[in-house]
Design a protein around this motif. Sequence first.
Motif, short mmCIF file in Angstrom:
data_model
loop_
_atom_site.label_atom_id
_atom_site.label_comp_id
_atom_site.label_asym_id
_atom_site.label_seq_id
_atom_site.Cartn_x
_atom_site.Cartn_y
_atom_site.Cartn_z
N PRO A 54 68.37 46.24 37.35
CA PRO A 54 67.62 45.91 38.58
C PRO A 54 66.30 45.22 38.22
CG PRO A 54 68.49 48.12 38.73
CD PRO A 54 68.72 47.68 37.31
N VAL A 55 65.92 44.28 39.07
CA VAL A 55 64.69 43.54 38.82
C VAL A 55 63.48 44.46 38.86
CG1 VAL A 55 64.42 42.94 41.27
CG2 VAL A 55 63.37 41.49 39.51
N LEU A 56 62.54 44.23 37.94
CA LEU A 56 61.25 44.90 38.01
C LEU A 56 60.43 44.12 39.03
CD1 LEU A 56 59.15 46.93 36.98
CD2 LEU A 56 58.62 45.34 35.12
N PRO A 57 60.23 44.65 40.23
CA PRO A 57 59.68 43.83 41.31
C PRO A 57 58.20 43.51 41.19
CG PRO A 57 60.00 46.08 42.07
CD PRO A 57 60.58 46.01 40.69
N TYR A 58 57.43 44.46 40.65
CA TYR A 58 55.98 44.28 40.64
C TYR A 58 55.51 43.74 39.30
CZ TYR A 58 56.62 47.33 44.63
OH TYR A 58 57.06 47.88 45.81
N GLY A 59 54.51 42.86 39.36
CA GLY A 59 54.00 42.25 38.14
C GLY A 59 52.50 42.12 38.18
N LEU A 60 52.01 41.08 37.51
CA LEU A 60 50.58 40.82 37.38
C LEU A 60 50.20 39.74 38.39
CD1 LEU A 60 50.48 40.75 33.48
CD2 LEU A 60 49.90 42.67 34.98
N ALA A 61 49.60 40.13 39.49
CA ALA A 61 49.28 39.20 40.57
C ALA A 61 47.88 39.44 41.11
CB ALA A 61 50.31 39.34 41.70
N SER A 62 46.94 39.77 40.23
CA SER A 62 45.59 40.12 40.67
C SER A 62 44.90 38.99 41.42
CB SER A 62 44.74 40.54 39.48
OG SER A 62 44.66 39.51 38.51
N GLY A 63 45.24 37.75 41.09
CA GLY A 63 44.60 36.61 41.75
C GLY A 63 44.97 36.45 43.21
N PHE A 64 46.04 37.13 43.63
CA PHE A 64 46.51 36.99 45.01
C PHE A 64 46.27 38.25 45.84
CE2 PHE A 64 49.91 33.78 43.48
CZ PHE A 64 49.00 32.74 43.59
N THR A 65 45.52 39.19 45.34
CA THR A 65 45.40 40.47 46.04
C THR A 65 44.61 40.39 47.34
OG1 THR A 65 43.55 41.02 44.56
CG2 THR A 65 45.72 41.91 44.00
N ALA A 66 43.95 39.27 47.61
CA ALA A 66 43.28 39.11 48.90
C ALA A 66 44.26 38.70 49.99
CB ALA A 66 42.16 38.08 48.78
N PHE A 67 45.49 38.39 49.61
CA PHE A 67 46.54 38.06 50.58
C PHE A 67 47.32 39.33 50.90
CE2 PHE A 67 45.79 34.00 48.49
CZ PHE A 67 45.93 33.06 49.51
N PRO A 68 47.40 39.75 52.15
CA PRO A 68 48.13 40.97 52.50
C PRO A 68 49.58 40.94 52.01
CG PRO A 68 46.81 40.23 54.36
CD PRO A 68 46.74 39.14 53.33
N GLY A 69 50.03 42.07 51.50
CA GLY A 69 51.40 42.20 51.01
C GLY A 69 51.55 42.00 49.52
N THR A 70 50.56 41.41 48.89
CA THR A 70 50.61 41.24 47.44
C THR A 70 50.41 42.58 46.75
OG1 THR A 70 49.83 38.95 47.49
CG2 THR A 70 49.47 40.17 45.45
N VAL A 71 51.25 42.85 45.76
CA VAL A 71 51.13 44.06 44.95
C VAL A 71 50.92 43.65 43.51
CG1 VAL A 71 52.30 46.15 44.16
CG2 VAL A 71 52.64 45.35 46.52
N SER A 72 49.90 44.21 42.87
CA SER A 72 49.61 43.86 41.48
C SER A 72 49.39 45.11 40.66
CB SER A 72 48.36 42.97 41.40
OG SER A 72 48.11 42.56 40.07
N LEU A 73 50.01 45.14 39.48
CA LEU A 73 49.78 46.22 38.53
C LEU A 73 48.63 45.86 37.59
CD1 LEU A 73 53.45 47.09 37.51
CD2 LEU A 73 52.07 48.13 39.31
#
Length: 233
Positions: free
Chosen positions: A60-79
Amino acid sequence: MRVAGMNWMQMEARVRADDRCVLPIGSVEQHAYLSLATDMTLAERVALEAAGPLDVPVFPVLPYGLASGFTAFPGTVSLRLSTYLSVVSDILDSLYRTGFRRILIVNGHGGNTPVTAQISEWLNGHEGARVRFHDWWRAPKTWAKVIEIDPAASHASWMENFPWTRLEGVTLPEEAKSRIDFDLLAQGGAADKRALLGDGNYHGLYQRPDVEMEALWAVAVEETRALLTHGWL
């Protein structure tokens, strides 16, 4: 084959016959008018279609990744980076214990690439293991096809707009978006990035004809499958 369609006994028999497997990794983050799950969806789908004819297990796909630059957009999840590196290492440990020695990681999100340094360290401690890290969308043949279709291609633009990433009832702009200033984008935090990006597309058209997207997808699947069949150390 999907791991979800196997039990542990079938897995044990499979790994004795073939030590290859695929781990898709992605991200849940803003993609302008496209699905928040675009990166994870594309990574898993290209992995499944590439590995299917070979009967290679796809986890199964690991859904969450490194997305800190987009965390001001609702729905973005970043580890956190430390969290993500630990998660990937733990997954690789589990695959290794099962008996897999040739592991193809199909990545759907550019922000995840720092994990390659962790993989290099992991390999030093796991004798006989081989890991290939594959950014499916910018692999040589796939990226050449993107450029052939339209060089103005970027995050959340037409190149990620497939029937399985677009949303029902959402109308996309018809005009192409001007290229954003990448130097400015790199300087600020998430709030600055949102202000600079607007809807989230970096540049280019939002959609191209499906016949072009089908041609692009065929190249991506074939190129990914080739990594499973050729070039292992």
